[in-house]
Design a protein around this motif. Structure first.
Motif, short mmCIF file in Angstrom:
data_model
loop_
_atom_site.label_atom_id
_atom_site.label_comp_id
_atom_site.label_asym_id
_atom_site.label_seq_id
_atom_site.Cartn_x
_atom_site.Cartn_y
_atom_site.Cartn_z
N LYS A 1 20.54 2.10 -5.88
CA LYS A 1 19.91 3.32 -6.38
C LYS A 1 18.91 2.98 -7.49
N SER A 2 19.37 2.17 -8.42
CA SER A 2 18.48 1.81 -9.54
C SER A 2 17.31 0.98 -9.03
N ASP A 3 17.58 0.11 -8.08
CA ASP A 3 16.50 -0.68 -7.48
C ASP A 3 15.48 0.21 -6.82
N GLN A 4 16.00 1.19 -6.11
CA GLN A 4 15.11 2.11 -5.41
C GLN A 4 14.24 2.89 -6.39
N SER A 5 14.89 3.36 -7.44
CA SER A 5 14.12 4.14 -8.41
C SER A 5 13.06 3.24 -9.08
N GLN A 6 13.42 2.00 -9.34
CA GLN A 6 12.48 1.05 -9.93
C GLN A 6 11.31 0.82 -8.96
N TYR A 7 11.67 0.65 -7.72
CA TYR A 7 10.66 0.42 -6.67
C TYR A 7 9.71 1.61 -6.60
N LYS A 8 10.31 2.81 -6.61
CA LYS A 8 9.50 4.04 -6.55
C LYS A 8 8.53 4.10 -7.73
N ASN B 1 5.86 1.60 -7.37
CA ASN B 1 4.97 2.03 -6.30
C ASN B 1 4.02 3.12 -6.80
N ASN B 2 4.59 4.05 -7.52
CA ASN B 2 3.77 5.14 -8.07
C ASN B 2 2.71 4.60 -9.01
N ASN B 3 3.14 3.70 -9.86
CA ASN B 3 2.19 3.10 -10.80
C ASN B 3 1.05 2.40 -10.06
N ASN B 4 1.45 1.64 -9.05
CA ASN B 4 0.43 0.92 -8.27
C ASN B 4 -0.53 1.89 -7.60
N ASN B 5 0.04 2.93 -7.04
CA ASN B 5 -0.81 3.92 -6.38
C ASN B 5 -1.80 4.55 -7.36
N ASN B 6 -1.26 4.91 -8.52
CA ASN B 6 -2.13 5.51 -9.54
C ASN B 6 -3.22 4.55 -9.98
N ASN B 7 -2.83 3.31 -10.17
CA ASN B 7 -3.82 2.30 -10.57
C ASN B 7 -4.91 2.17 -9.52
N ASN B 8 -4.49 2.13 -8.27
CA ASN B 8 -5.47 2.00 -7.18
C ASN B 8 -6.39 3.21 -7.12
N LYS B 9 -5.78 4.38 -7.31
CA LYS B 9 -6.59 5.60 -7.30
C LYS B 9 -7.67 5.53 -8.38
N ASN B 10 -7.22 5.13 -9.57
CA ASN B 10 -8.17 5.05 -10.68
C ASN B 10 -9.26 4.02 -10.41
N LYS B 11 -8.83 2.90 -9.86
CA LYS B 11 -9.80 1.85 -9.53
C LYS B 11 -10.84 2.39 -8.56
N ASN B 12 -10.34 3.07 -7.53
CA ASN B 12 -11.25 3.62 -6.52
C ASN B 12 -12.20 4.65 -7.12
N LYS B 13 -11.65 5.46 -8.01
CA LYS B 13 -12.49 6.46 -8.67
C LYS B 13 -13.62 5.78 -9.42
N LYS B 14 -13.23 4.74 -10.17
CA LYS B 14 -14.24 4.00 -10.96
C LYS B 14 -15.30 3.40 -10.04
N LYS B 15 -14.81 2.82 -8.95
CA LYS B 15 -15.73 2.20 -7.99
C LYS B 15 -16.72 3.22 -7.45
N LYS B 16 -16.17 4.38 -7.07
CA LYS B 16 -17.01 5.45 -6.53
C LYS B 16 -18.07 5.88 -7.54
#
Length: 102
Positions: free
Chosen positions: A9-16, A19-34
């Motif tokens: 459970k704790s592993d899953q929550s950590q993973y989530k 994952n969320n952080n990575n997604n947000n980072n990617n979104k921001n990166k893409n925004k900057k790129k755009k």
């Protein structure tokens, strides 16, 4: 000791979380790129617009010059014709005068 389910459970929550952080980072990166791309395009368009304006101005100047040249040429031709006519007239007069004298 933790039970297996709790650990996962704790592993899953950590993973989530990761994952969320990575997604947000990617979104921001893409925004900057755009944004960067958009700005680059804007800059390019501005530059091209400037170039076009310059070219138009140059062509206008060229046209004006050409027109002036043509006008001058025509005027010169007119003047030449006029002069030649006058010369002929003068010659004719001179010749007539000579004829009449004799």
């Amino acid at each position: 000791m933790e039970s297996r389910s709790e650990s996962t459970k704790s592993d899953q929550s950590q993973y989530k979380k990761n994952n969320n952080n990575n997604n947000n980072n990617n979104k921001n990166k893409n925004k900057k790129k755009k944004k960067k791309k958009k700005n680059k395009k804007k800059k390019k368009n501005k530059k091209n617009e400037k170039k076009k304006k310059k070219k138009k101005k140059k062509n206008k100047k060229k046209k004006k010059k050409k027109k002036k040249k043509k006008k001058n040429k025509n005027n010169n031709n007119k003047n030449k014709k006029k002069k030649n006519k006058q010369k002929k007239k003068k010659k004719k007069k001179k010749n007539n005068y000579k004829k009449n004298k004799n």
